[in-house]
Motif scaffolding. Structure first.
Motif, PDB file in Angstrom:
ATOM      1  N   PHE A  85       6.394  -6.387  -6.422  1.00  0.00           N
ATOM      2  CA  PHE A  85       4.966  -6.474  -6.749  1.00  0.00           C
ATOM      3  C   PHE A  85       4.847  -5.916  -8.165  1.00  0.00           C
ATOM      4  O   PHE A  85       5.347  -4.819  -8.435  1.00  0.00           O
ATOM      5  N   SER A 100       3.959 -11.345  -7.646  1.00  0.00           N
ATOM      6  CA  SER A 100       4.757 -10.881  -6.516  1.00  0.00           C
ATOM      7  C   SER A 100       5.765 -11.958  -6.155  1.00  0.00           C
ATOM      8  O   SER A 100       5.442 -13.153  -6.222  1.00  0.00           O
ATOM      9  N   LEU A 145      -1.608  -4.705  -6.286  1.00  0.00           N
ATOM     10  CA  LEU A 145      -0.785  -3.490  -6.248  1.00  0.00           C
ATOM     11  C   LEU A 145      -1.674  -2.314  -6.617  1.00  0.00           C
ATOM     12  O   LEU A 145      -2.350  -2.338  -7.653  1.00  0.00           O
ATOM     13  N   GLY A 157       1.423  -2.861  -1.950  1.00  0.00           N
ATOM     14  CA  GLY A 157       1.541  -4.159  -2.603  1.00  0.00           C
ATOM     15  C   GLY A 157       1.252  -5.226  -1.567  1.00  0.00           C
ATOM     16  O   GLY A 157       1.765  -5.153  -0.434  1.00  0.00           O
TER      17      GLY A 157
END
Ligand SMILES: CC(=O)CC(=O)O
Length: 272
Positions: A85, A100, A145, A157
């Motif tokens: 993340f 991500s 995040l 995350g």
């Protein structure tokens, strides 16, 4: 009189066309990147990232599943995945975004590196520049995040694809500091690999390359570890759970400044 007017009109039109073509050519000569040619979606690299915050969860997965997604000539070195993340609040030319995805430790020509399998992010210029220039495997997603606003002690995350959650990582926030020099060395020394696939106008493959890139000018402001966990959820179009979590190995959280350096073509699949 009528003939004179028509002639003048044609002359004006011809002049306009020549000017437009000349300025378009000039712009393309001037290293115009991508489309639209009168307002490209992103500026020329390099891109500088300040306060780029990473949460990386290393986990063990199914070796057979890993073999299926790592392409030749890269070789899988261990049955391990790095789930990432990344918050990028200050990225030159691209802005503020979050990303991500999954990265896999590999070996190429006797050197260890990382193969970037997938990335989901929420910023159009970063998706377009990443895909078109380097060949980053980027798709539109909704990652986040930050610290849990209710418990206030957990780094969280999350990745949503559309309205569905596909990944959730958690770690005790800044439990234990890590040496920042090790992270700087790791980021600068590790080669990263991408598969750049771009189709031709008829839909057939035009570019099919193994691309390598490095990160440079790295400063790590702080790095931490703590109790970590990761859950992945099945989704047909965001198949992160195809590399299932067997065991979480570690979690690392750090904040850095860095430059994304230009790529190099390491292998051309069309030439063999
Ligand atoms: C421009 C890029 O591709 C960099 C990133 O989003 O990680």
């Amino acid at each position: 009189m009528q003939i004179f007017l028509a002639g003048s009109l044609i002359l004006i039109l011809l002049q306009l066309t020549t000017t437009t073509v000349a300025s378009v050519e000039q712009k393309i000569d001037n290293k115009t990147l991508g489309m639209p040619i009168n307002s490209p979606a992103y500026p020329a690299p390099p891109n500088q990232f300040n306060n780029r915050e990473y949460f990386i969860i290393t986990y063990e997965t199914d070796p057979a599943a890993l073999e299926k997604v790592v392409p030749y000539p890269l070789k899988v070195t261990e049955p391990v995945v790095k789930y990432e993340f990344i918050r990028m609040p200050d990225s030159s030319g691209l802005g503020d975004y979050t990303e991500s995805g999954q990265v896999i430790p590999v070996e190429f020509n006797g050197t260890r590196g990382l193969f970037v399998l997938s990335m989901y992010l929420d910023n159009e210029p970063a998706i377009l520049a990443g895909r078109e220039i380097w060949g980053f495997p980027k798709k539109l997603g909704r990652p986040s995040l930050g610290v849990d606003p209710v418990s206030r002690d957990t780094l969280v995350g999350r990745l949503f694809y559309g309205e569905l959650e596909v990944a959730r990582g958690t770690m005790g926030y800044k439990w234990q500091a890590l040496p920042t020099d090790d992270i700087k060395k790791y980021l600068e020394d590790t080669p990263n690999y991408l598969i750049k696939v771009i189709p031709d106008v008829d839909g057939s493959p035009k570019i099919h390359q193994l691309v390598k890139y490095h990160l440079g000018n790295v400063t790590v402001h702080g790095a931490w570890t703590g109790p970590t966990d990761l859950e992945l959820f099945r989704h047909a179009l965001a198949p992160v759970a195809d590399l299932p979590v067997k065991k979480v190995v570690s979690g690392v959280h750090f904040v850095s400044d860095l430059t994304l350096l230009p790529g190099t073509v390491e292998y051309d699949y069309q030439k063999g």
